[in-house]
Design a protein around this motif. Structure first.
Motif, mmCIF file in Angstrom:
data_model
loop_
_atom_site.group_PDB
_atom_site.id
_atom_site.type_symbol
_atom_site.label_atom_id
_atom_site.label_comp_id
_atom_site.label_asym_id
_atom_site.label_seq_id
_atom_site.Cartn_x
_atom_site.Cartn_y
_atom_site.Cartn_z
ATOM 1 N N ALA A 167 127.681 -43.809 -13.790
ATOM 2 C CA ALA A 167 126.616 -44.733 -14.388
ATOM 3 C C ALA A 167 125.096 -44.182 -13.893
ATOM 4 C CB ALA A 167 126.862 -45.956 -13.844
ATOM 5 N N ASN A 168 124.295 -44.557 -15.031
ATOM 6 C CA ASN A 168 122.897 -44.145 -14.810
ATOM 7 C C ASN A 168 122.814 -42.843 -14.420
ATOM 8 O OD1 ASN A 168 122.244 -46.997 -15.349
ATOM 9 N ND2 ASN A 168 123.193 -47.647 -13.020
ATOM 10 N N GLN A 169 122.104 -42.707 -13.057
ATOM 11 C CA GLN A 169 121.757 -41.221 -12.707
ATOM 12 C C GLN A 169 122.908 -40.921 -11.513
ATOM 13 O OE1 GLN A 169 120.579 -38.908 -14.364
ATOM 14 N NE2 GLN A 169 119.323 -39.929 -15.867
ATOM 15 N N ASP A 170 123.744 -41.545 -11.298
ATOM 16 C CA ASP A 170 124.640 -41.251 -10.087
ATOM 17 C C ASP A 170 125.182 -39.895 -10.062
ATOM 18 O OD1 ASP A 170 124.247 -44.026 -9.568
ATOM 19 O OD2 ASP A 170 126.298 -44.481 -9.710
ATOM 20 N N PRO A 171 124.842 -38.949 -8.905
ATOM 21 C CA PRO A 171 125.303 -37.729 -9.061
ATOM 22 C C PRO A 171 126.646 -37.586 -8.820
ATOM 23 C CG PRO A 171 124.265 -38.215 -7.025
ATOM 24 C CD PRO A 171 124.084 -39.349 -7.769
#
Length: 224
Positions: A167-171
């Motif tokens: 999700a989102n910018q989770d690495p």
């Protein structure tokens, strides 16, 4: 989480310092693209690439630098409360920098087709066929709710390839432990100007510019 950035071509992503080393870190910089903004047309427009790289990625880099400065100050003061409060911003902006630095090198105007050699054999072993792999990664990417990424990663412990969504910018590596090989950005800023709200059309097009040499190189490196 922020310790490793892979790079390919003439794009050189900077290493992100561990949080304990922020006192001596260098500022993060926006990596150059290894191709022109219009090089991926007609699959991804020059306008999208310019905004995506020079505005969105640049914002993550700038915000990461600001957040790390605040973290350094809190670290020097022993202010644990502020350090904890800064973690979401570090994760979001640091993840945005990591993810995009991988994404640019995963694409190429000379891309598309299928991988070769060891990577192709691993894909066949773990997904049955390249067509099955492509279908599964596309489905996972289409299915991301809101903003996020679809990933092909390597599970070093199991010695196998895996597909995941973040999700989102989770690495990928920092949140799942998988080593990132191929990331597909499904934030709307990656496609909306050209494909509107039809994410599947964008995902169909992006396979024409996947840089399999880069993905194969990442696979070979993470197996060492």
């Amino acid at each position: 989480m922020l310790c490793r950035l892979a790079s390919a071509g003439r794009s050189r992503a900077r290493l992100v310092a561990p949080l304990g080393c922020l006192v001596s870190r260098q500022k993060h910089t926006l990596p150059d693209l290894p191709y022109d903004y219009g090089a991926l047309e007609p699959h991804i427009s020059a306008e999208i690439m310019q905004l995506h790289h020079n505005k969105h990625h640049a914002t993550y880099v700038n915000n990461l630098n600001v957040t790390e400065e605040k973290y350094k100050e809190a670290l020097a003061k022993g202010d644990v409360t502020t350090q904890v409060s800064l973690q979401p911003a570090l994760k979001f902006n640091g993840g945005g920098h990591i993810n995009h630095s991988i994404f640019w090198t995963n694409l190429s105007p000379n891309g598309g087709g299928e991988p070769k050699g060891e990577l192709l054999e691993a894909i066949k072993r773990d997904f049955g066929s390249f067509a099955n792999f492509k279908e599964k990664l596309t489905a996972v990417s289409v299915g991301v709710q809101g903003s996020g990424w679809g990933w092909l990663g390597y599970n070093k412990e199991a010695g196998r390839l895996q597909i995941a969504a973040c999700a989102n910018q989770d690495p990928l590596q920092g949140t799942t432990g998988l080593i990132p090989l191929l990331g597909i950005d499904v934030w709307e800023h990656a496609y909306y100007l050209q494909y509107k709200n039809v994410r599947p059309d964008y995902l169909k097009a992006i396979w024409n510019v996947i840089n399999w040499e880069n993905v194969s190189s990442r696979y070979a490196s993470c197996k060492k």
